[in-house]
Design a protein around this motif. Structure first.
Motif, PDB file in Angstrom:
ATOM      1  N   PRO A  98       0.796  -1.234   0.000  1.00 58.78           N
ATOM      2  CA  PRO A  98       0.000   0.000   0.000  1.00 58.78           C
ATOM      3  C   PRO A  98       0.824   1.277   0.000  1.00 58.78           C
ATOM      4  CG  PRO A  98       0.043  -0.927   2.197  1.00 58.78           C
ATOM      5  CD  PRO A  98       0.732  -1.923   1.299  1.00 58.78           C
ATOM      6  N   ARG A  99       2.143   1.160   0.167  1.00 59.25           N
ATOM      7  CA  ARG A  99       2.992   2.356   0.148  1.00 59.25           C
ATOM      8  C   ARG A  99       4.098   2.250  -0.891  1.00 59.25           C
ATOM      9  NH1 ARG A  99       2.004   6.361   3.263  1.00 59.25           N
ATOM     10  NH2 ARG A  99       0.503   6.121   4.929  1.00 59.25           N
ATOM     11  N   THR A 100       3.842   1.474  -1.923  1.00 63.47           N
ATOM     12  CA  THR A 100       4.827   1.277  -2.986  1.00 63.47           C
ATOM     13  C   THR A 100       4.352   1.933  -4.272  1.00 63.47           C
ATOM     14  OG1 THR A 100       5.596  -0.810  -2.044  1.00 63.47           O
ATOM     15  CG2 THR A 100       6.044  -0.428  -4.383  1.00 63.47           C
ATOM     16  N   ILE A 101       5.235   2.710  -4.894  1.00 62.68           N
ATOM     17  CA  ILE A 101       4.994   3.265  -6.221  1.00 62.68           C
ATOM     18  C   ILE A 101       5.876   2.484  -7.194  1.00 62.68           C
ATOM     19  CG2 ILE A 101       5.204   5.288  -7.724  1.00 62.68           C
ATOM     20  CD1 ILE A 101       4.767   7.042  -5.253  1.00 62.68           C
ATOM     21  N   TYR A 102       5.240   1.798  -8.127  1.00 65.53           N
ATOM     22  CA  TYR A 102       5.986   1.048  -9.137  1.00 65.53           C
ATOM     23  C   TYR A 102       6.286   1.966 -10.312  1.00 65.53           C
ATOM     24  CZ  TYR A 102       4.553  -3.065  -6.490  1.00 65.53           C
ATOM     25  OH  TYR A 102       4.360  -3.997  -5.495  1.00 65.53           O
ATOM     26  N   VAL A 103       7.557   2.028 -10.688  1.00 65.04           N
ATOM     27  CA  VAL A 103       8.004   2.959 -11.726  1.00 65.04           C
ATOM     28  C   VAL A 103       8.445   2.157 -12.944  1.00 65.04           C
ATOM     29  CG1 VAL A 103       9.429   4.984 -12.191  1.00 65.04           C
ATOM     30  CG2 VAL A 103       8.799   4.442  -9.830  1.00 65.04           C
ATOM     31  N   GLY A 104       7.501   1.959 -13.881  1.00 66.34           N
ATOM     32  CA  GLY A 104       7.769   1.161 -15.066  1.00 66.34           C
ATOM     33  C   GLY A 104       7.946   2.032 -16.300  1.00 66.34           C
ATOM     34  N   GLY A 105       7.661   1.444 -17.463  1.00 70.51           N
ATOM     35  CA  GLY A 105       7.816   2.159 -18.730  1.00 70.51           C
ATOM     36  C   GLY A 105       9.161   1.875 -19.379  1.00 70.51           C
ATOM     37  N   SER A 106       9.256   2.211 -20.664  1.00 73.46           N
ATOM     38  CA  SER A 106      10.443   1.846 -21.447  1.00 73.46           C
ATOM     39  C   SER A 106      11.649   2.743 -21.232  1.00 73.46           C
ATOM     40  CB  SER A 106      10.090   1.836 -22.942  1.00 73.46           C
ATOM     41  OG  SER A 106       9.694   3.139 -23.357  1.00 73.46           O
ATOM     42  N   ASN A 107      11.444   3.971 -20.736  1.00 75.61           N
ATOM     43  CA  ASN A 107      12.568   4.886 -20.555  1.00 75.61           C
ATOM     44  C   ASN A 107      13.101   4.734 -19.127  1.00 75.61           C
ATOM     45  OD1 ASN A 107      14.260   7.186 -20.100  1.00 75.61           O
ATOM     46  ND2 ASN A 107      13.333   8.184 -21.873  1.00 75.61           N
ATOM     47  N   ARG A 108      14.055   3.852 -18.953  1.00 74.15           N
ATOM     48  CA  ARG A 108      14.549   3.535 -17.608  1.00 74.15           C
ATOM     49  C   ARG A 108      15.337   4.688 -16.974  1.00 74.15           C
ATOM     50  NH1 ARG A 108      11.105   1.594 -15.994  1.00 74.15           N
ATOM     51  NH2 ARG A 108      12.232   0.817 -14.177  1.00 74.15           N
ATOM     52  N   PRO A 109      16.169   5.449 -17.722  1.00 68.22           N
ATOM     53  CA  PRO A 109      16.815   6.603 -17.072  1.00 68.22           C
ATOM     54  C   PRO A 109      15.801   7.610 -16.550  1.00 68.22           C
ATOM     55  CG  PRO A 109      17.949   6.046 -19.110  1.00 68.22           C
ATOM     56  CD  PRO A 109      16.699   5.226 -19.090  1.00 68.22           C
ATOM     57  N   ALA A 110      14.744   7.886 -17.325  1.00 67.09           N
ATOM     58  CA  ALA A 110      13.712   8.813 -16.851  1.00 67.09           C
ATOM     59  C   ALA A 110      12.979   8.238 -15.648  1.00 67.09           C
ATOM     60  CB  ALA A 110      12.728   9.121 -17.981  1.00 67.09           C
ATOM     61  N   ALA A 111      12.782   6.919 -15.631  1.00 64.07           N
ATOM     62  CA  ALA A 111      12.132   6.270 -14.494  1.00 64.07           C
ATOM     63  C   ALA A 111      12.950   6.481 -13.219  1.00 64.07           C
ATOM     64  CB  ALA A 111      11.952   4.781 -14.777  1.00 64.07           C
ATOM     65  N   ARG A 112      14.268   6.358 -13.334  1.00 62.09           N
ATOM     66  CA  ARG A 112      15.109   6.535 -12.151  1.00 62.09           C
ATOM     67  C   ARG A 112      15.105   7.988 -11.674  1.00 62.09           C
ATOM     68  NH1 ARG A 112      17.621   2.284 -14.864  1.00 62.09           N
ATOM     69  NH2 ARG A 112      18.858   3.609 -16.224  1.00 62.09           N
ATOM     70  N   ILE A 113      15.013   8.945 -12.596  1.00 57.65           N
ATOM     71  CA  ILE A 113      14.937  10.357 -12.204  1.00 57.65           C
ATOM     72  C   ILE A 113      13.663  10.613 -11.419  1.00 57.65           C
ATOM     73  CG2 ILE A 113      14.550  12.690 -13.137  1.00 57.65           C
ATOM     74  CD1 ILE A 113      16.598  11.941 -15.344  1.00 57.65           C
ATOM     75  N   LEU A 114      12.543  10.102 -11.900  1.00 59.20           N
ATOM     76  CA  LEU A 114      11.282  10.288 -11.180  1.00 59.20           C
ATOM     77  C   LEU A 114      11.300   9.575  -9.835  1.00 59.20           C
ATOM     78  CD1 LEU A 114       8.630  10.086 -14.014  1.00 59.20           C
ATOM     79  CD2 LEU A 114       8.990  11.999 -12.457  1.00 59.20           C
ATOM     80  N   ALA A 115      11.862   8.382  -9.796  1.00 55.60           N
ATOM     81  CA  ALA A 115      11.934   7.643  -8.530  1.00 55.60           C
ATOM     82  C   ALA A 115      12.763   8.406  -7.510  1.00 55.60           C
ATOM     83  CB  ALA A 115      12.517   6.254  -8.777  1.00 55.60           C
ATOM     84  N   THR A 116      13.891   8.963  -7.938  1.00 53.74           N
ATOM     85  CA  THR A 116      14.733   9.745  -7.029  1.00 53.74           C
ATOM     86  C   THR A 116      13.975  10.946  -6.484  1.00 53.74           C
ATOM     87  OG1 THR A 116      16.747   9.056  -8.172  1.00 53.74           O
ATOM     88  CG2 THR A 116      16.872  11.073  -6.852  1.00 53.74           C
ATOM     89  N   ALA A 117      13.186  11.584  -7.330  1.00 48.64           N
ATOM     90  CA  ALA A 117      12.415  12.755  -6.904  1.00 48.64           C
ATOM     91  C   ALA A 117      11.327  12.385  -5.903  1.00 48.64           C
ATOM     92  CB  ALA A 117      11.795  13.441  -8.123  1.00 48.64           C
ATOM     93  N   LEU A 118      10.925  11.121  -5.872  1.00 49.43           N
ATOM     94  CA  LEU A 118       9.853  10.678  -4.966  1.00 49.43           C
ATOM     95  C   LEU A 118      10.379  10.070  -3.667  1.00 49.43           C
ATOM     96  CD1 LEU A 118       7.503   9.123  -7.639  1.00 49.43           C
ATOM     97  CD2 LEU A 118       6.832  10.916  -6.011  1.00 49.43           C
ATOM     98  N   THR A 119      11.704  10.028  -3.493  1.00 49.20           N
ATOM     99  CA  THR A 119      12.239   9.351  -2.313  1.00 49.20           C
ATOM    100  C   THR A 119      11.947  10.078  -1.010  1.00 49.20           C
ATOM    101  OG1 THR A 119      14.393  10.390  -2.735  1.00 49.20           O
ATOM    102  CG2 THR A 119      14.083   8.132  -3.541  1.00 49.20           C
ATOM    103  N   ASP A 120      11.640  11.377  -1.066  1.00 49.71           N
ATOM    104  CA  ASP A 120      11.309  12.109   0.157  1.00 49.71           C
ATOM    105  C   ASP A 120       9.826  12.026   0.496  1.00 49.71           C
ATOM    106  OD1 ASP A 120      13.906  12.890   0.644  1.00 49.71           O
ATOM    107  OD2 ASP A 120      13.715  14.764  -0.485  1.00 49.71           O
ATOM    108  N   SER A 121       9.044  11.356  -0.334  1.00 48.89           N
ATOM    109  CA  SER A 121       7.623  11.184  -0.048  1.00 48.89           C
ATOM    110  C   SER A 121       7.459  10.005   0.911  1.00 48.89           C
ATOM    111  CB  SER A 121       6.846  10.912  -1.342  1.00 48.89           C
ATOM    112  OG  SER A 121       7.023   9.573  -1.763  1.00 48.89           O
ATOM    113  N   PRO A 122       6.248   9.801   1.462  1.00 46.52           N
ATOM    114  CA  PRO A 122       6.044   8.662   2.367  1.00 46.52           C
ATOM    115  C   PRO A 122       5.944   7.321   1.643  1.00 46.52           C
ATOM    116  CG  PRO A 122       4.397  10.400   2.725  1.00 46.52           C
ATOM    117  CD  PRO A 122       5.081  10.697   1.436  1.00 46.52           C
TER     118      PRO A 122
END
Length: 197
Positions: A98-122
């Motif tokens: 219930p507290r996991t955001i799955y970051v998929g899609g074909s552009n893996r570098p962009a996925a990692r950028i978005l994931a990094t930006a979400l690390t300060d969220s709950p």
């Protein structure tokens, strides 16, 4: 300018809202069915100057059509030809995460950028594809998230990461920490897209 249009896909009537702006596109294919995704996409697009396309179902029982079967109607075709990278917002209801955001899609570098930006969220962003349930990976070539020039990122958000209310309301109100995280990620991606021009 914002343009609204009614379209029918597999017998289901949708109201689409398209606003053409920057090279990054925010897409919510299942607004209303996956509560909060359309509102989240709209707020992020407003704050970043991104292009926006949302699909909602103003009438009838909510119907979930898989992304791979969302046929290229005029608004979607216009969106995909205008943008260079798509961020597609979806909702998952997996009780075990219930507290996991799955970051998929074909552009893996962009996925990692978005994931990094979400690390300060709950919420915990997961980018390792083998750790993302297969139906949530967003890798199919027929999925609109992968049909822009640079592919895209599919964010699968749990309920509380896309609405501040446990019961449906209209409009939904996305939680501030998630909005801020996605906004930060989109701004970083915007800078990278502009550098390629």
């Amino acid at each position: 300018m914002t343009h609204t249009e009614r379209v029918t896909i597999e017998g289901v009537d949708f109201l689409t809202t398209l606003h053409l702006a920057g090279p990054i596109g925010l897409l919510a294919l299942h607004g209303g069915v996956e509560g909060g995704t359309a509102e989240l996409a709209a707020e992020v697009a407003t704050r970043t100057g991104a292009t926006l396309l949302t699909f909602t179902q103003p009438e009838g029982p909510p119907t979930h059509i898989p992304s791979t079967r969302m046929t290229p109607c005029t608004p979607l075709t216009t969106f995909l030809s205008h943008t260079t990278l798509t961020i597609s917002l979806h909702g998952h209801n997996r009780r075990s995460t219930p507290r996991t955001i799955y970051v998929g899609g074909s552009n893996r570098p962009a996925a990692r950028i978005l994931a990094t930006a979400l690390t300060d969220s709950p919420y915990t962003p997961i980018t390792t594809l083998s750790d993302i349930p297969h139906p949530l990976r967003g890798l199919h070539p027929d999925n609109p998230v992968n049909q822009t020039r640079n592919g895209g990122v599919q964010l699968e958000l749990p309920l509380l990461a896309r609405t501040s209310h446990p019961t449906p309301i209209d409009p939904e109100i996305p939680p501030r920490e998630v909005v801020d995280g996605i906004v930060a990620g989109v701004r970083t991606l915007m800078e990278r897209e502009r550098a390629r021009w």
